[in-house]
Design a protein around this motif. Sequence first.
Motif, PDB file in Angstrom:
ATOM      1  N   SER A  64     -53.261  48.711 -39.765  1.00 22.12           N
ATOM      2  CA  SER A  64     -54.165  47.747 -39.136  1.00 22.12           C
ATOM      3  C   SER A  64     -55.622  48.162 -39.304  1.00 22.12           C
ATOM      4  N   SER A  65     -55.881  49.462 -39.410  1.00 26.68           N
ATOM      5  CA  SER A  65     -57.254  49.923 -39.670  1.00 26.68           C
ATOM      6  C   SER A  65     -57.739  49.424 -41.021  1.00 26.68           C
ATOM      7  N   GLY A  84     -57.650  45.220 -40.996  1.00 27.76           N
ATOM      8  CA  GLY A  84     -58.779  44.592 -40.329  1.00 27.76           C
ATOM      9  C   GLY A  84     -59.989  44.471 -41.235  1.00 27.76           C
ATOM     10  N   TYR A 107     -66.373  37.642 -39.689  1.00 24.12           N
ATOM     11  CA  TYR A 107     -67.167  38.877 -39.712  1.00 24.12           C
ATOM     12  C   TYR A 107     -68.555  38.619 -39.102  1.00 24.12           C
ATOM     13  N   MET A 146     -60.389  40.637 -31.081  1.00 27.61           N
ATOM     14  CA  MET A 146     -60.133  40.818 -32.510  1.00 27.61           C
ATOM     15  C   MET A 146     -59.006  41.819 -32.756  1.00 27.61           C
ATOM     16  N   VAL A 147     -58.928  42.875 -31.955  1.00 24.86           N
ATOM     17  CA  VAL A 147     -57.942  43.930 -32.208  1.00 24.86           C
ATOM     18  C   VAL A 147     -56.514  43.382 -32.203  1.00 24.86           C
ATOM     19  N   ILE A 161     -55.969  41.303 -35.308  1.00 25.44           N
ATOM     20  CA  ILE A 161     -55.723  42.127 -36.502  1.00 25.44           C
ATOM     21  C   ILE A 161     -54.257  42.538 -36.554  1.00 25.44           C
ATOM     22  N   GLN A 189     -51.877  41.388 -39.486  1.00 28.34           N
ATOM     23  CA  GLN A 189     -51.342  42.425 -40.367  1.00 28.34           C
ATOM     24  C   GLN A 189     -49.830  42.545 -40.247  1.00 28.34           C
ATOM     25  N   PHE A 219     -57.088  33.833 -39.698  1.00 25.80           N
ATOM     26  CA  PHE A 219     -57.552  35.016 -38.972  1.00 25.80           C
ATOM     27  C   PHE A 219     -58.724  34.569 -38.104  1.00 25.80           C
ATOM     28  N   ILE A 237     -60.875  35.660 -34.694  1.00 23.72           N
ATOM     29  CA  ILE A 237     -61.067  36.822 -33.822  1.00 23.72           C
ATOM     30  C   ILE A 237     -61.337  36.463 -32.368  1.00 23.72           C
ATOM     31  N   LEU A 257     -57.897  51.143 -32.385  1.00 23.85           N
ATOM     32  CA  LEU A 257     -58.595  50.144 -33.201  1.00 23.85           C
ATOM     33  C   LEU A 257     -59.878  49.685 -32.527  1.00 23.85           C
ATOM     34  N   TRP A 278     -63.651  50.160 -34.270  1.00 22.24           N
ATOM     35  CA  TRP A 278     -64.581  49.065 -34.568  1.00 22.24           C
ATOM     36  C   TRP A 278     -65.858  49.159 -33.742  1.00 22.24           C
TER      37      TRP A 278
END
Length: 415
Positions: A261-262, A265, A276, A289-290, A293, A297, A344, A346, A374, A378
């Motif tokens: 996931s790192s 993301g 973004y 967002m976490v 993600i 993912q 996606f 967030i 995560l 971020w």
Amino acid sequence: MNQTKKLLEAFDVPLAKIDVSDPLLYQQDAWRPFFKRLREEAPVHYLDQSPFGPFWSVTKFADIVAVDSNHRDFSSEPIITLGDQPEDLAIENFIAMDPPKHDEHRAAVQSAVSPKNLSDMESQIRARAVKILESLPVGETFDWVDKVSIEYTTQMLVTLFDFPFESRHKLTYWSDLVTGDPGMTGGTCSEEERKAGLMDCIATFASLWEKRKQEGSKDKFDLISLLQSNPNTANMIDNPMQFLGTLALLIVGGNDTTRNSSTGGVLALNENPVEYNKLRNNPSLISSMVPEIIRWQTPLTYMRRVATRDVELGGELIKKGDKVVMWYISGNRDESVIEKADDFIIDRKNPRHHLSFGFGVHRCMGNRLAEMQLRILWEEILQRFSFVEVVGSPERVHSNIVRGYSSLPVKLHPL
């Protein structure tokens, strides 16, 4: 298996022959239309022949929850991968146990990720994230997987196990061996390498077990000390395959979600520049967002169960002894439950409504730890860089259970 083989299009394959166990679907990132077709035409789908034997695919969110919440009709034993284990390396662990044994073994280590322990670990996790990020070259291309994702998660595993820091990369290697068996997951590890590596794992941890025992494990919260302190697991070292299996589960559990996931993301934000920009303009969106993600993912694509009796699901009769595979990766794209599920986004209203951590008694015990890692990562990225730019194609792992990355070339832009 030929990794350069070109896959057929989803609608060129007869419905009865769709095989979502093919690891190339995930290595080539070609899985979406196959699962979309199954959700629409055969949400409970039987494949009579595959490299992993016959199995049922459960692909819709509600049906996956129904299976995952019903351990009486759908057993986790003896293993949760599509393929069966080699007889000479048949490990045991609590994710592949049913209650009450599952509950006893899980309870032994659950306190490692208690709210208090997570709070106590936060400053250490943040310090490690800062050190890793500040060591990165700005304006130069490097591999995010190697320099950030692997290093960050491996250092967390060191903390959880109180493992020697200088040997930390063994933990990543062992995690890859656990999930890399060709006959279980379509991985690419050789039998000889996997067996030798896992024997090294058990020997290393046996030595650590004895050392911890001599030191005294009372009032310690590393995973080895917790296993020693619980009467249900205190003698686990006397059962080598259970000892190895429990270690393997805890290593993989502490590695794959955060590691992939790192990377996922970073890729998702690059593929969705509007999101973004939202993040840059409003860093408080990290909290929503976490989980988005982790949903997007879906680091582990499925879990397998075995029917304990004849049971009907989605209008299909599943026979006692049949393999039943809950495809979390498909349930997380089910638009009957998740609006714009392929997108996606967030700032979703209910971002934790996903299946990446499983459901029921086997729900991932480290889910809050993964989210915290995560979030911290971020928070610290946004303090330093205006843009983590993906500058080349990701390389994905060859596996039907780990949706992961072996490399992702990036370039950092300063604030």
